[in-house]
Design an enzyme around this catalytic site. Sequence first.
Site, mmCIF file in Angstrom:
data_model
loop_
_atom_site.group_PDB
_atom_site.id
_atom_site.type_symbol
_atom_site.label_atom_id
_atom_site.label_comp_id
_atom_site.label_asym_id
_atom_site.label_seq_id
_atom_site.Cartn_x
_atom_site.Cartn_y
_atom_site.Cartn_z
ATOM 1 N N HIS A 1 -28.351 -9.704 88.702
ATOM 2 C CA HIS A 1 -27.399 -10.809 88.715
ATOM 3 C C HIS A 1 -27.053 -11.285 87.302
ATOM 4 C CE1 HIS A 1 -25.155 -13.070 91.514
ATOM 5 N NE2 HIS A 1 -25.857 -14.177 91.550
ATOM 6 N N ASN B 1 -24.386 -20.852 90.383
ATOM 7 C CA ASN B 1 -23.525 -21.551 91.343
ATOM 8 C C ASN B 1 -22.742 -22.714 90.741
ATOM 9 O OD1 ASN B 1 -24.813 -19.768 93.002
ATOM 10 N ND2 ASN B 1 -25.652 -21.294 94.411
ATOM 11 N N ASP C 1 -21.570 -9.393 87.750
ATOM 12 C CA ASP C 1 -22.072 -8.294 88.572
ATOM 13 C C ASP C 1 -21.267 -8.166 89.859
ATOM 14 O OD1 ASP C 1 -23.498 -10.912 88.999
ATOM 15 O OD2 ASP C 1 -24.140 -9.864 90.806
ATOM 16 N N ASN D 1 -20.793 -16.344 93.937
ATOM 17 C CA ASN D 1 -20.882 -17.797 93.835
ATOM 18 C C ASN D 1 -20.472 -18.342 92.464
ATOM 19 O OD1 ASN D 1 -21.726 -18.226 96.500
ATOM 20 N ND2 ASN D 1 -23.874 -17.857 95.969
#
Length: 261
Positions: free
Chosen positions: A85, A132, A157, A178
Amino acid sequence: MNLCASLSSTSFPNLNRCFRFSKPLVSFPSSHGLLSLFCPKNSPAIAASITTDAMSAEPVKPKNKDPWLVVGLGNPGKKYAGTRHNVGFELVDAIAEAEGIPMSSVSFKALFGKGVIGDAPVILAKPQTFMNLSGESVGAIVSYYKIPLKQVLLVFDDLDLPFGKLRLLPKGGHGGHNGMKSIISHFKGSSDFPRLRIGIGRPPGKMDPVAFVMRPFTKQEREELNFTFQKGVEAVRVLLLEGFNKSATFVNTAKKIEQIG
């Protein structure tokens, strides 16, 4: 009268203009040219003439360019370092290292660096808000520096791309990411900004995608990813210096060109 002083005060006509010839018969030097033939380089007459010309010339002011903002998405902290991530963070780090741009300051809730790539001013950022809430950081930077959205590149990613593959797009939705959701929200729903997606592959079997993106890379994957980052650094250079279309061609079709060769 001194020859140098006499020449410096004499205006020589361009005799080629007095007659209509298809080509100049003789090239007559200007008074400065004649001075350079007859007078020493340190002649006061030449120095005065050059100084006068320099003072009368209007300075050319370089055009100010809007900076580019290149943002890598990820999560802060050692717990998430090196995970799938966080490849957006890693590519921005690779750009900073390649271009000699320090990322040591913290501004706008991000690790932050300013520099140039070629003649293009650029801001590099890695939001430290957690994925987020990335929009809080990115939105603040764009607002403060008044950066056009077409010059905001998001690097992140992508589960839907094969591992190690890059894809450069001019705009698009969040694709379930997100971090991108947060940024689009802070841009008042606009998604008209370029993005460089880095493929991390799909989770094996029935593994939860959330667990998969938090996994580190294997040794072999890491070696492959190093080549991906090298290509990503070059793609950003091309984008900033030669435009989106050339960079997209380099990123999105390079593999086909290599196979043909």
